[in-house]
Design a protein around this motif. Structure first.
Motif, PDB file in Angstrom:
ATOM      1  N   ALA A 208       0.828  -1.208   0.000  1.00 49.04           N
ATOM      2  CA  ALA A 208       0.000   0.000   0.000  1.00 49.04           C
ATOM      3  C   ALA A 208       0.862   1.258   0.000  1.00 49.04           C
ATOM      4  O   ALA A 208       0.570   2.225  -0.721  1.00 49.04           O
ATOM      5  N   LEU A 209       1.928   1.260   0.788  1.00 50.67           N
ATOM      6  CA  LEU A 209       2.805   2.430   0.839  1.00 50.67           C
ATOM      7  C   LEU A 209       3.434   2.714  -0.519  1.00 50.67           C
ATOM      8  O   LEU A 209       3.674   3.871  -0.880  1.00 50.67           O
ATOM      9  N   ASN A 210       3.684   1.661  -1.287  1.00 53.25           N
ATOM     10  CA  ASN A 210       4.241   1.841  -2.633  1.00 53.25           C
ATOM     11  C   ASN A 210       3.261   2.529  -3.569  1.00 53.25           C
ATOM     12  O   ASN A 210       3.661   3.073  -4.605  1.00 53.25           O
ATOM     13  N   CYS A 211       1.971   2.481  -3.236  1.00 59.13           N
ATOM     14  CA  CYS A 211       0.943   3.052  -4.103  1.00 59.13           C
ATOM     15  C   CYS A 211       0.639   4.512  -3.775  1.00 59.13           C
ATOM     16  O   CYS A 211      -0.065   5.172  -4.541  1.00 59.13           O
ATOM     17  N   LEU A 212       1.113   4.998  -2.632  1.00 57.02           N
ATOM     18  CA  LEU A 212       0.812   6.373  -2.254  1.00 57.02           C
ATOM     19  C   LEU A 212       1.598   7.350  -3.111  1.00 57.02           C
ATOM     20  O   LEU A 212       2.748   7.100  -3.471  1.00 57.02           O
ATOM     21  N   VAL A 213       0.971   8.478  -3.435  1.00 57.20           N
ATOM     22  CA  VAL A 213       1.640   9.499  -4.239  1.00 57.20           C
ATOM     23  C   VAL A 213       2.849  10.053  -3.492  1.00 57.20           C
ATOM     24  O   VAL A 213       3.912  10.263  -4.067  1.00 57.20           O
ATOM     25  N   ARG A 214       2.696  10.277  -2.192  1.00 55.01           N
ATOM     26  CA  ARG A 214       3.772  10.784  -1.357  1.00 55.01           C
ATOM     27  C   ARG A 214       3.930   9.855  -0.161  1.00 55.01           C
ATOM     28  O   ARG A 214       2.940   9.390   0.405  1.00 55.01           O
ATOM     29  N   SER A 215       5.157   9.600   0.231  1.00 53.57           N
ATOM     30  CA  SER A 215       5.369   8.801   1.429  1.00 53.57           C
ATOM     31  C   SER A 215       5.014   9.644   2.643  1.00 53.57           C
ATOM     32  O   SER A 215       5.161  10.878   2.621  1.00 53.57           O
ATOM     33  N   PRO A 216       4.532   9.046   3.722  1.00 54.35           N
ATOM     34  CA  PRO A 216       4.164   9.823   4.914  1.00 54.35           C
ATOM     35  C   PRO A 216       5.309  10.695   5.431  1.00 54.35           C
ATOM     36  O   PRO A 216       5.088  11.827   5.880  1.00 54.35           O
ATOM     37  N   GLU A 217       6.540  10.184   5.351  1.00 54.32           N
ATOM     38  CA  GLU A 217       7.683  10.926   5.881  1.00 54.32           C
ATOM     39  C   GLU A 217       7.875  12.267   5.180  1.00 54.32           C
ATOM     40  O   GLU A 217       8.365  13.232   5.784  1.00 54.32           O
ATOM     41  N   GLN A 218       7.481  12.351   3.907  1.00 53.59           N
ATOM     42  CA  GLN A 218       7.630  13.603   3.171  1.00 53.59           C
ATOM     43  C   GLN A 218       6.776  14.718   3.752  1.00 53.59           C
ATOM     44  O   GLN A 218       7.048  15.895   3.531  1.00 53.59           O
ATOM     45  N   ASP A 219       5.738  14.354   4.499  1.00 52.67           N
ATOM     46  CA  ASP A 219       4.835  15.344   5.091  1.00 52.67           C
ATOM     47  C   ASP A 219       4.926  15.348   6.614  1.00 52.67           C
ATOM     48  O   ASP A 219       3.970  15.731   7.298  1.00 52.67           O
ATOM     49  N   ASP A 220       6.078  14.907   7.129  1.00 48.25           N
ATOM     50  CA  ASP A 220       6.301  14.880   8.580  1.00 48.25           C
ATOM     51  C   ASP A 220       5.263  14.041   9.309  1.00 48.25           C
ATOM     52  O   ASP A 220       4.808  14.391  10.409  1.00 48.25           O
ATOM     53  N   ILE A 221       4.881  12.938   8.689  1.00 48.61           N
ATOM     54  CA  ILE A 221       3.938  12.003   9.304  1.00 48.61           C
ATOM     55  C   ILE A 221       4.710  10.763   9.730  1.00 48.61           C
ATOM     56  O   ILE A 221       5.320  10.084   8.895  1.00 48.61           O
ATOM     57  N   ALA A 222       4.715  10.493  11.020  1.00 46.01           N
ATOM     58  CA  ALA A 222       5.404   9.318  11.550  1.00 46.01           C
ATOM     59  C   ALA A 222       4.477   8.106  11.444  1.00 46.01           C
ATOM     60  O   ALA A 222       3.320   8.159  11.873  1.00 46.01           O
ATOM     61  N   LEU A 223       4.987   7.037  10.860  1.00 53.21           N
ATOM     62  CA  LEU A 223       4.210   5.815  10.709  1.00 53.21           C
ATOM     63  C   LEU A 223       4.768   4.761  11.667  1.00 53.21           C
ATOM     64  O   LEU A 223       5.892   4.278  11.494  1.00 53.21           O
ATOM     65  N   GLU A 224       3.987   4.416  12.676  1.00 56.33           N
ATOM     66  CA  GLU A 224       4.395   3.428  13.668  1.00 56.33           C
ATOM     67  C   GLU A 224       3.667   2.116  13.395  1.00 56.33           C
ATOM     68  O   GLU A 224       2.460   2.109  13.171  1.00 56.33           O
ATOM     69  N   ARG A 225       4.422   1.015  13.424  1.00 54.81           N
ATOM     70  CA  ARG A 225       3.843  -0.291  13.105  1.00 54.81           C
ATOM     71  C   ARG A 225       4.161  -1.292  14.208  1.00 54.81           C
ATOM     72  O   ARG A 225       5.277  -1.365  14.688  1.00 54.81           O
ATOM     73  N   SER A 226       3.154  -2.061  14.578  1.00 54.73           N
ATOM     74  CA  SER A 226       3.330  -3.158  15.524  1.00 54.73           C
ATOM     75  C   SER A 226       2.519  -4.332  14.988  1.00 54.73           C
ATOM     76  O   SER A 226       1.315  -4.440  15.228  1.00 54.73           O
ATOM     77  N   ILE A 227       3.169  -5.191  14.217  1.00 52.56           N
ATOM     78  CA  ILE A 227       2.480  -6.254  13.476  1.00 52.56           C
ATOM     79  C   ILE A 227       2.964  -7.620  13.974  1.00 52.56           C
ATOM     80  O   ILE A 227       4.150  -7.934  13.872  1.00 52.56           O
ATOM     81  N   ASP A 228       2.068  -8.413  14.502  1.00 52.41           N
ATOM     82  CA  ASP A 228       2.429  -9.770  14.921  1.00 52.41           C
ATOM     83  C   ASP A 228       2.860 -10.603  13.720  1.00 52.41           C
ATOM     84  O   ASP A 228       2.321 -10.449  12.617  1.00 52.41           O
ATOM     85  N   HIS A 229       3.815 -11.500  13.933  1.00 51.22           N
ATOM     86  CA  HIS A 229       4.336 -12.320  12.830  1.00 51.22           C
ATOM     87  C   HIS A 229       3.264 -13.250  12.271  1.00 51.22           C
ATOM     88  O   HIS A 229       3.329 -13.663  11.111  1.00 51.22           O
ATOM     89  N   ASP A 230       2.264 -13.601  13.100  1.00 52.21           N
ATOM     90  CA  ASP A 230       1.213 -14.504  12.632  1.00 52.21           C
ATOM     91  C   ASP A 230      -0.058 -13.757  12.247  1.00 52.21           C
ATOM     92  O   ASP A 230      -1.134 -14.354  12.151  1.00 52.21           O
ATOM     93  N   ALA A 231       0.067 -12.438  12.011  1.00 57.38           N
ATOM     94  CA  ALA A 231      -1.092 -11.645  11.570  1.00 57.38           C
ATOM     95  C   ALA A 231      -1.288 -11.831  10.073  1.00 57.38           C
ATOM     96  O   ALA A 231      -0.876 -11.006   9.253  1.00 57.38           O
ATOM     97  N   VAL A 232      -1.876 -12.962   9.706  1.00 58.62           N
ATOM     98  CA  VAL A 232      -2.123 -13.317   8.303  1.00 58.62           C
ATOM     99  C   VAL A 232      -3.620 -13.511   8.129  1.00 58.62           C
ATOM    100  O   VAL A 232      -4.229 -14.347   8.809  1.00 58.62           O
ATOM    101  N   ALA A 233      -4.216 -12.749   7.259  1.00 58.23           N
ATOM    102  CA  ALA A 233      -5.663 -12.765   7.084  1.00 58.23           C
ATOM    103  C   ALA A 233      -6.068 -13.571   5.862  1.00 58.23           C
ATOM    104  O   ALA A 233      -5.326 -13.673   4.886  1.00 58.23           O
ATOM    105  N   SER A 234      -7.260 -14.108   5.927  1.00 52.21           N
ATOM    106  CA  SER A 234      -7.818 -14.853   4.802  1.00 52.21           C
ATOM    107  C   SER A 234      -8.470 -13.865   3.847  1.00 52.21           C
ATOM    108  O   SER A 234      -9.671 -13.582   3.914  1.00 52.21           O
ATOM    109  N   ILE A 235      -7.663 -13.323   2.955  1.00 56.06           N
ATOM    110  CA  ILE A 235      -8.105 -12.302   2.017  1.00 56.06           C
ATOM    111  C   ILE A 235      -7.062 -12.205   0.916  1.00 56.06           C
ATOM    112  O   ILE A 235      -5.886 -12.492   1.139  1.00 56.06           O
ATOM    113  N   ARG A 236      -7.485 -11.823  -0.272  1.00 53.76           N
ATOM    114  CA  ARG A 236      -6.541 -11.637  -1.365  1.00 53.76           C
ATOM    115  C   ARG A 236      -5.573 -10.507  -1.042  1.00 53.76           C
ATOM    116  O   ARG A 236      -5.963  -9.483  -0.482  1.00 53.76           O
TER     117      ARG A 236
END
Length: 289
Positions: free
Chosen positions: A123-151
């Protein structure tokens, strides 16, 4: 006389049965007409939504191509721009198939799965501007087994919409914070049951929050507080992204809800069925920020 009365009653009963059968046929025709009307309405919503999604993908692709055209001697930049352009077009092609699936009765039934961390990266690759370019901090906390049944492309588009909305409001306040958390949780209605786990994703921001006037219609088409802005690379809000998210998520037997965030802005909570093949993914990034 008695036999004549029985014959009359029988004839009356037969006529009544014929009328009931005719009424059932009429009801069936009405139900089919309603179904066809609903299909047409769905296709109409999907068409508008598809244009919205393709714009999200093709706008950055155009930007990357323009960069490559202006700097033909910068081989590294040209290579990166071409790669991003190809990725956006391939995603758009897959999105056409996925969007049409949403118009089918019962939604999507593919057995594909996707790691949340993987979908965020895409999704980040699809954004016109990366959040950092606009002083937006992106914090992530993703469990290793957070895998959803979805395409993968469906989860990617959910994040594209939610991140685009968050970045847009934070850009207008000169920066801020977006916090994404994803974890595998047990379904409280089926604790301990195999295949009953859910993936819970929360996206928080410290923007102005969701106006009370639109909360009840937030996932309806064309609900937005923003008008298109010429100077905004994301073209302002059109009120279709959240509708698309909700349709995609419910088609996967999931839920999406909006509320106030502890950060002071908005929180979106998405729950999706967990995939059984979580061990095949390694996109957890619990310590990442």
């Amino acid at each position: 006389a008695e036999s004549q009365e029985v014959a009359q009653d029988t004839a009356l009963l037969e006529k009544t049965l014929e009328r009931l059968e005719a009424a059932e046929r009429d009801l069936a025709r009405l139900r089919e007409a309603v179904r066809q009307t609903d299909v047409l309405a769905t296709i109409g919503s999907l068409t508008a939504g598809l244009a919205h999604e393709l714009n999200n993908l093709l706008t950055p692709a155009l930007g990357y191509a323009s960069l490559a055209e202006r700097s033909p001697d910068n081989r590294e930049l040209v290579s990166k721009a071409l790669r991003r352009t190809i990725e956006s077009i391939e995603t758009a092609t897959r999105l056409l198939d996925a969007t049409m699936d949403l118009a089918q009765p019962g939604g999507c039934h593919s057995n594909e799965s996707c790691g949340v961390g993987q979908a965020i990266d895409l999704a980040l690759n699809c954004l016109v501007r990366s959040p950092e370019q606009d002083d937006i901090a992106l914090e992530r906390s993703i469990d290793h087994d957070a895998v959803a049944s979805i395409r993968p492309q469906e989860l990617q588009q959910i994040f594209v919409n939610l991140l685009t909305n968050a970045c847009r409001v934070l850009r207008r306040k000169s920066g801020g914070t977006i916090r994404i958390k994803a974890q595998r949780v047990s379904d409280p209605t089926n604790p301990g049951e195999p295949g009953g786990d859910r993936i819970r994703i929360t996206i928080d921001d410290d923007g102005p929050g969701i106006p009370a006037t639109i909360r009840t219609s937030l996932f309806q088409p064309f609900t937005t507080t923003e008008a298109p802005t010429a100077g905004d690379p994301q073209q302002g809000g059109r009120g279709l992204g959240l509708m698309i998210c909700e349709r995609t998520i419910t088609g996967r037997q999931g839920t999406i809800a909006a509320e106030d965030s502890p950060l002071g802005g908005a929180r979106f909570t998405v729950e999706l069925p967990a995939a059984d093949d979580a061990a095949d993914f390694s996109h957890g990034d619990r310590a990442a920020a």
